[in-house]
Design a protein around this motif. Structure first.
Motif, short mmCIF file in Angstrom:
data_model
loop_
_atom_site.label_atom_id
_atom_site.label_comp_id
_atom_site.label_asym_id
_atom_site.label_seq_id
_atom_site.Cartn_x
_atom_site.Cartn_y
_atom_site.Cartn_z
N PHE A 258 0.83 -1.20 0.00
CA PHE A 258 0.00 0.00 0.00
C PHE A 258 0.87 1.26 0.00
N ALA A 259 1.96 1.23 0.78
CA ALA A 259 2.84 2.39 0.84
C ALA A 259 3.49 2.66 -0.51
N ALA A 260 3.68 1.61 -1.30
CA ALA A 260 4.29 1.78 -2.62
C ALA A 260 3.28 2.24 -3.67
N SER A 261 1.99 2.01 -3.41
CA SER A 261 0.99 2.29 -4.45
C SER A 261 0.06 3.46 -4.11
N ILE A 262 0.00 3.88 -2.85
CA ILE A 262 -0.86 5.00 -2.46
C ILE A 262 0.01 6.20 -2.14
N PRO A 263 -0.06 7.25 -2.93
CA PRO A 263 0.74 8.45 -2.65
C PRO A 263 0.41 9.00 -1.26
N ASN A 264 1.42 9.42 -0.53
CA ASN A 264 1.26 10.06 0.78
C ASN A 264 0.84 9.11 1.89
N PHE A 265 0.83 7.79 1.62
CA PHE A 265 0.53 6.86 2.71
C PHE A 265 1.82 6.36 3.34
N SER A 266 1.85 6.36 4.67
CA SER A 266 3.00 5.86 5.42
C SER A 266 2.48 5.08 6.63
N PHE A 267 3.32 4.22 7.18
CA PHE A 267 2.91 3.45 8.34
C PHE A 267 4.11 3.09 9.19
N LYS A 268 3.83 2.74 10.44
CA LYS A 268 4.85 2.20 11.32
C LYS A 268 4.21 1.15 12.20
N THR A 269 5.01 0.20 12.66
CA THR A 269 4.54 -0.86 13.53
C THR A 269 5.19 -0.71 14.90
N VAL A 270 4.45 -1.13 15.93
CA VAL A 270 4.89 -0.99 17.31
C VAL A 270 4.56 -2.27 18.06
N ILE A 271 5.49 -2.73 18.90
CA ILE A 271 5.27 -3.94 19.71
C ILE A 271 5.38 -3.57 21.19
N ALA A 272 4.39 -3.99 21.97
CA ALA A 272 4.34 -3.60 23.38
C ALA A 272 5.35 -4.36 24.24
N ASN A 273 5.62 -5.61 23.90
CA ASN A 273 6.51 -6.44 24.71
C ASN A 273 7.93 -5.86 24.72
N GLU A 274 8.39 -5.48 25.89
CA GLU A 274 9.72 -4.86 26.00
C GLU A 274 10.85 -5.83 25.69
N GLU A 275 10.59 -7.12 25.67
CA GLU A 275 11.62 -8.09 25.35
C GLU A 275 11.78 -8.31 23.85
N SER A 276 10.94 -7.67 23.07
CA SER A 276 11.04 -7.79 21.62
C SER A 276 12.28 -7.06 21.09
N ASP A 277 12.77 -7.52 19.95
CA ASP A 277 13.89 -6.85 19.28
C ASP A 277 13.39 -5.81 18.29
N HIS A 278 12.09 -5.60 18.24
CA HIS A 278 11.52 -4.63 17.31
C HIS A 278 12.05 -3.23 17.62
N PRO A 279 12.34 -2.42 16.59
CA PRO A 279 12.92 -1.09 16.85
C PRO A 279 11.99 -0.12 17.56
N ARG A 280 10.67 -0.37 17.50
CA ARG A 280 9.72 0.52 18.19
C ARG A 280 8.92 -0.30 19.19
N LYS A 281 9.15 -0.04 20.46
CA LYS A 281 8.45 -0.77 21.52
C LYS A 281 7.58 0.19 22.31
N GLY A 282 6.57 -0.38 22.96
CA GLY A 282 5.64 0.42 23.73
C GLY A 282 4.25 0.37 23.11
N TYR A 283 3.59 1.52 23.14
CA TYR A 283 2.22 1.61 22.64
C TYR A 283 2.13 2.63 21.51
#
Length: 343
Positions: A258-283
């Protein structure tokens, strides 16, 4: 004694109905051949939520907190299935008047195409409907669990206007629908769908949009993004998608497409578990630095479990964030013993 109840709809239409003493607004509207948004009519689902701008009324104590919190009630929000007026009232209905005609929701059958367990906690269900279901992007449908009289509510994740329907469903261990999907469902099985329902749907995009999704609350946003991809969009649209654990994060490749096909659309993902290696943690509330608040000229859509929805509402209030419009939908538990949350 009767009271005049002015129902103000989103499209500027006002209908005045007569409500008898002791009668709910929902029942009075039905007598007037208006089908206001509703699902359960028992104060459980929250679908019939509106706002009373003027007048006196009683809500009783039969509804649950997930349908209407004390904080919402204090601000004048009501459930039309519970609201019993004691004076003339003005009630805002968060839907267009054309959605509330006397035509009832339709029931159609369809066949299962595929059931995909896309993560330990999420199931993708694809169905081909025998007839058209004219839903709006973001709405949901009740699907009858085969072999039972029970139904479960699920948001469409597919493009409106197609008989090829898809749903993103939370996999609930021991859940009635989850157990059928994981253990019994097979291609060409017949299912029954009733709807569409709900006032959580994408309005015309005339300003920046912020989408906030929790867990399988991503489903309605997938439908909205399919719609924007087909129709085009010249406004910034930003999605923040939060989950609890790494395994809960699904459909990221679809969001990238969707980000590649819809102009001006962006997104980010977030994981609440603090033990995750995901770059964005919390809420999701911890990662709104890119949100297009635009000094309040923004439309916000929020879909997730009640704790997430309540947390976001509290965050907006504490930060003084007042968007142009704020549409939200909570997953509410079924009233049956084998309960599942809507998705």
């Amino acid at each position: 004694m009767t009271y005049n109840i002015a129902l103000n709809f989103e499209d500027g239409v006002t209908r005045v109905i007569n409500c008898n003493d002791g009668e709910t607004v929902l029942d009075a509207a039905y007598r007037a051949q208006l089908n206001l948004p509703m699902d359960c009519s028992d104060g459980v689902c929250g679908t019939c939520k509106g706002t009373c701008r003027q007048g006196k009324y009683d809500l009783g104590e039969e509804y649950i907190d997930e349908a209407l919190t004390d904080e919402e009630a204090e601000k004048g929000l009501i459930l039309t299935c519970q609201m019993v007026p004691s004076s003339d009232c003005v009630v805002e209905i968060p839907a267009v008047s054309s959605m509330c005609s006397k035509a009832a929701n339709s029931t159609v059958t369809g066949t299962v195409d595929v059931v995909n367990l896309i993560s330990p906690t999420a199931i993708e269900l694809k169905i081909t409907a025998d007839n058209d279901i004219g839903f709006l992007p973001g709405q949901y449908v009740n699907i009858q669990v085969p072999g039972s009289d029970e139904t479960r509510a699920y948001s469409f994740s597919s493009l409106p206007g197609s008989r090829q329907l898809s749903f993103l469903i939370r996999n609930v261990p021991g859940g009635l629908m989850s157990s059928w999907l994981v253990g019994k469902a097979k291609s060409n099985d017949t299912v029954s769908l009733t709807g569409p329902m709900g006032v959580f749907y994408l309005r015309p995009v005339e300003r920046p949009v912020l989408m906030l999704a929790g867990g399988t609350g991503l489903a309605p946003f997938l439908s909205m993004l399919e719609h924007l991809k087909e129709k085009g969009c010249d406004q910034p649209v930003h999605l923040i998608y939060g989950v609890t654990n790494d395994d809960d994060l699904v459909c990221v490749s679809a969001l990238e497409a969707f980000a590649a096909s819809i102009p001006n659309f962006s997104f980010k993902t977030v994981i609440a578990n603090e033990e995750s290696d995901h770059p964005r943690k919390g809420y999701v509330t911890n990662h709104m630095e890119d949100a297009p608040f635009n000094d309040g000229d923004v439309d916000v859509y929020l879909c997730g479990p009640p704790p997430m929805v309540n947390a976001v509402l509290g965050h907006f209030e504490s930060q003084g964030i007042k968007p142009n419009s704020f549409h939200y939908e909570k997953f509410t538990a079924s009233v049956t013993p084998a309960s599942e949350e809507a998705a």
